[in-house]
Enzyme design. Structure first.
Site, PDB file in Angstrom:
ATOM      1  N   TRP A 153       0.895  -1.092  -0.158  1.00  8.27           N
ATOM      2  CA  TRP A 153      -0.267  -0.059  -0.058  1.00  8.27           C
ATOM      3  C   TRP A 153       0.531   1.280   0.307  1.00  8.27           C
ATOM      4  O   TRP A 153       0.254   2.570  -0.074  1.00  8.27           O
ATOM      5  CB  TRP A 153      -1.548   0.168   1.194  1.00  8.27           C
ATOM      6  CG  TRP A 153      -0.032  -0.131   2.308  1.00  8.27           C
ATOM      7  CD1 TRP A 153      -0.561  -1.692   2.978  1.00  8.27           C
ATOM      8  CD2 TRP A 153       0.399   0.297   3.349  1.00  8.27           C
ATOM      9  NE1 TRP A 153       0.076  -1.943   3.988  1.00  8.27           N
ATOM     10  CE2 TRP A 153       0.362  -0.538   4.811  1.00  8.27           C
ATOM     11  CE3 TRP A 153       0.921   2.127   2.937  1.00  8.27           C
ATOM     12  CZ2 TRP A 153       1.604   0.283   5.730  1.00  8.27           C
ATOM     13  CZ3 TRP A 153       2.339   2.123   4.674  1.00  8.27           C
ATOM     14  CH2 TRP A 153       2.466   0.964   5.613  1.00  8.27           C
ATOM     15  N   ASN A 154       2.201   0.958  -0.450  1.00 11.92           N
ATOM     16  CA  ASN A 154       2.809   2.095   0.387  1.00 11.92           C
ATOM     17  C   ASN A 154       2.767   3.623  -0.951  1.00 11.92           C
ATOM     18  O   ASN A 154       2.485   4.395  -1.006  1.00 11.92           O
ATOM     19  CB  ASN A 154       4.114   2.530   1.246  1.00 11.92           C
ATOM     20  CG  ASN A 154       5.212   0.644   1.241  1.00 11.92           C
ATOM     21  OD1 ASN A 154       4.508   0.464  -0.182  1.00 11.92           O
ATOM     22  ND2 ASN A 154       6.109   1.603   1.186  1.00 11.92           N
ATOM     23  N   GLY A 230       6.376  -6.381  -0.857  1.00 12.25           N
ATOM     24  CA  GLY A 230       5.670  -6.068   0.490  1.00 12.25           C
ATOM     25  C   GLY A 230       6.552  -7.088   1.802  1.00 12.25           C
ATOM     26  O   GLY A 230       7.731  -7.245   1.931  1.00 12.25           O
ATOM     27  N   GLY A 231       6.087  -7.405   2.665  1.00 11.25           N
ATOM     28  CA  GLY A 231       6.619  -8.022   4.244  1.00 11.25           C
ATOM     29  C   GLY A 231       7.226  -9.399   4.131  1.00 11.25           C
ATOM     30  O   GLY A 231       6.991 -10.262   3.153  1.00 11.25           O
ATOM     31  N   GLU A 252      10.644  -7.963  -3.418  1.00  5.45           N
ATOM     32  CA  GLU A 252      10.912  -6.931  -3.095  1.00  5.45           C
ATOM     33  C   GLU A 252      10.817  -6.781  -1.637  1.00  5.45           C
ATOM     34  O   GLU A 252       9.826  -6.359  -1.299  1.00  5.45           O
ATOM     35  CB  GLU A 252      10.981  -5.571  -3.153  1.00  5.45           C
ATOM     36  CG  GLU A 252      11.337  -6.067  -5.008  1.00  5.45           C
ATOM     37  CD  GLU A 252      12.218  -5.430  -5.325  1.00  5.45           C
ATOM     38  OE1 GLU A 252      13.130  -4.679  -4.266  1.00  5.45           O
ATOM     39  OE2 GLU A 252      13.161  -5.418  -5.816  1.00  5.45           O
ATOM     40  N   LEU A 253      11.763  -6.378  -0.787  1.00  4.51           N
ATOM     41  CA  LEU A 253      10.842  -7.240   0.474  1.00  4.51           C
ATOM     42  C   LEU A 253      11.517  -5.592   1.620  1.00  4.51           C
ATOM     43  O   LEU A 253      11.896  -4.299   1.362  1.00  4.51           O
ATOM     44  CB  LEU A 253      11.522  -8.102   1.613  1.00  4.51           C
ATOM     45  CG  LEU A 253      10.920  -9.615   0.469  1.00  4.51           C
ATOM     46  CD1 LEU A 253      11.476 -10.261   1.535  1.00  4.51           C
ATOM     47  CD2 LEU A 253       9.490  -9.272   0.300  1.00  4.51           C
ATOM     48  N   CYS A 286      10.247   0.897   1.971  1.00  6.57           N
ATOM     49  CA  CYS A 286      10.875   0.089   2.303  1.00  6.57           C
ATOM     50  C   CYS A 286      12.034   0.552   3.141  1.00  6.57           C
ATOM     51  O   CYS A 286      13.215  -0.191   3.321  1.00  6.57           O
ATOM     52  CB  CYS A 286      11.423  -0.963   1.062  1.00  6.57           C
ATOM     53  SG  CYS A 286      11.758  -0.085  -0.551  1.00  6.57           S
ATOM     54  N   GLU A 385      11.862  -3.928  11.399  1.00 16.35           N
ATOM     55  CA  GLU A 385      11.517  -3.154  10.813  1.00 16.35           C
ATOM     56  C   GLU A 385      10.315  -2.161  11.569  1.00 16.35           C
ATOM     57  O   GLU A 385       9.733  -3.204  11.959  1.00 16.35           O
ATOM     58  CB  GLU A 385      11.218  -2.979   8.861  1.00 16.35           C
ATOM     59  CG  GLU A 385      10.608  -2.211   8.586  1.00 16.35           C
ATOM     60  CD  GLU A 385       9.956  -2.744   7.256  1.00 16.35           C
ATOM     61  OE1 GLU A 385       9.776  -3.856   7.092  1.00 16.35           O
ATOM     62  OE2 GLU A 385      10.583  -2.221   5.941  1.00 16.35           O
TER      63      GLU A 385
END
Ligand code: NAP
Length: 493
Positions: A153-154, A230-231, A252-253, A286, A385
């Site tokens: 969502w960011n 995402g996470g 891509e975490l 991120c 994080e």
């Protein structure tokens, strides 16, 4: 308040979920629902993936030259440019990102699409200098098939663009699953893709929840590649899903990126870099520079200047041009931030600034820029994080200690190095284990610059000249040049 109503894009049609179920998207600045969207389940995902598979095989898409695909992408970039203000407003309302930031990101998307459009017809294979004189062989890059794009969502539009553009440039089709908290602009992007002339079924969007819609998509047997941002916890589910069909993966975490400030740095720039790293986007980035490592000699001055600058940050409605920090995108995220700041203090960190919700009118999910001083690098706040405007600061003596701390992390997404010493800048750029190194700057992005992480920050790279290759299969073709009959079939040739 009347809710805006959205439909999903499947096979070029605008549709509701087959079940008729919907969910609400909330405006983070107000803490209330503003839109209603279809809640896709397995049956809707099935429709979308089947449509993408049909489109992948159909001559309308498969028969297009790479140059023609590039032209469609270029047109899509132009259409985004023509609608950039509308898209920027929509994203800001949906996920609470500052309008000045969404304007910046959306304003850059046409460049991104134009750059990637230019790569579409430059996917050259090679002829192989074989050690067999009667054989000729060459390689070709071919599209993989149906791609699933899972988006957080960011920065939904930007993070979609860096998957969508290379996937289409290479000739794939795609089903996008945006976050339930920020789907609106991805649906608009699909509308623009249709307007640009991409055939029906090439770009599909299903909306809904991660564990249902997202999981159904990532485990679908026709999905041949999953591009996930995402996470880490979600990524583990996605990796397990991909194992069913050995779908290719890019991950891509998150990160816990160090921003390393040496005593010889330009302190004013370093303070601005620290603010850009952790308070811009309310830390929901991120690449957030959430670990501030500061050399002893300038520690006190740096911290005092950072606090002075951060206290002047204007927190407010993200859709107001004057605001510099908006809310957390979700109420859950605000709760996580509050819990982690409390835990940091219980583990011995000292709260130097912030640590609470600001006194503002309304029910938005705001949090003050926060700074925690840590005497030890093994505190949770230095290792995990937060994804909020919370920096943890610690002192170091010398370059060796700074490097050891920088690399003492499960993550390796980005790092900032602030120094005037050229040799040191290059040494650390070489030795810090991160996918992105910024020297005397922070949070710079470009269509030409790969993004991605080492260690638990994921694998694969997005953006840059090789990004399209990640959406291709490499095929090797052998041609027998010899007029002689095929020799002994029981011996490998
Ligand atoms: P998230 O909770 O992991 O969600 C990411 C996406 O996965 C969302 O679309 C989510 O849908 C979906 N999802 C959730 N469960 C799923 C499942 N079981 N199967 C398939 N999909 C599922 O991450 P987030 O909270 O949205 O985003 C924050 C994280 O993203 C942070 O860790 C951040 O560092 C990372 N991030 C990384 C980069 C990068 O480029 N490295 C960029 C931005 C963000 P729902 O939202 O609907 O649940």
């Amino acid at each position: 308040m009347t809710l805006a109503r959205f439909q999903m894009c499947i096979d070029g049609q605008w549709v509701d979920a087959l079940s008729g179920k919907t969910f609400h998207s909330l405006n983070p600045a107000l803490g209330e629902a503003w839109a209603e969207l279809p809640d896709a389940d397995e049956a809707d995902v099935e429709r979308a993936v089947q449509a993408a598979q049909r489109a992948f095989e159909a001559p309308a898409w498969r028969g297009l030259s790479a140059t023609a695909r590039g032209k469609l992408l270029r047109r899509l970039g132009d259409l985004i440019g023509a609608r950039k203000e509308e898209l920027a407003q929509l994203e800001s309302r949906d996920n609470g990102k500052l309008i000045r930031e969404t304007r910046g990101q959306v304003g850059y998307l046409p460049e991104f699409f134009h750059y990637t459009a230019g790569l579409a017809d430059k996917l050259e294979g090679g002829t192989l200098p074989l050690d067999k004189p009667d054989m000729f062989a060459y390689t070709v890059h071919e599209p993989i098939g149906v791609v699933a794009g899972i988006i957080p969502w960011n920065s939904p539009l930007y993070l979609t663009a860096i998957k969508l553009a290379p996937a289409l440039a290479a000739g794939n089709t795609i089903v996008l699953k945006p976050s339930e908290h920020a789907s609106a602009t991805i649906l608009e992007l699909a509308r623009l893709a249709l307007e640009a002339g991409f055939p029906a079924g090439v770009v599909n969007v299903v909306t809904g929840y991660g564990p249902s819609t997202g999981a159904a998509l990532t485990r679908h047997p026709l999905v041949r590649k999953i591009a996930f941002t995402g996470g880490a916890a979600t990524a583990r589910h996605v990796v397990r899903s991909s194992a069913e069909n050995f779908a290719k993966l890019s991950l891509e975490l998150g990160g816990k990126s160090p921003n390393i400030i040496f005593a010889d740095a330009d302190l004013e720039s370093a303070v601005n870099g620290a603010v850009a790293g952790i308070y811009a986007a309310s830390g929901q980035s991120c690449v957030a520079g959430s670990r501030l490592l500061v050399q002893d000699a300038v520690y006190d001055e740096f911290v005092a200047r950072l606090i002075e600058r951060a206290r002047r940050i204007r927190i407010g409605n993200p859709q107001d041009d004057a605001s510099e920090m908006g809310p957390m995108a979700t109420e859950q995220q605000l709760a996580i931030v509050e819990r982690m700041v409390a835990q940091a203090q219980s583990e011995g960190a000292t709260l130097l600034m912030g640590g609470r919700r600001p006194a503002l009118d309304g029910n938005g999910w705001y949090y003050e820029p926060t700074l925690l001083a840590c005497a030890r690098h093994d505190l949770t706040i230095m290792q995990e994080e937060v994804f909020g405007p919370v920096a943890a600061v610690i002192r170091f003596k010398d370059e060796a200690e700074a490097l050891a701390m920088a690399n003492d992390s499960q993550f390796g997404l980005a790092a900032g190095i602030w120094t005037r010493d050229l040799g040191r800048a290059h040494r650390l750029a070489r030795d810090v284990r991160s996918g992105i190194i910024w020297v005397n700057t922070y949070r710079a992005v470009s269509a030409m610059a790969p993004i991605g992480g080492f260690k638990n920050s994921g694998y694969g790279r997005e953006s840059g000249i090789d990004s399209v290759l990640a959406y291709t299969e490499l095929k090797t073709v052998w041609i027998n040049l010899s007029p002689a009959p095929m020799p002994d079939p029981f011996v490998m040739r």
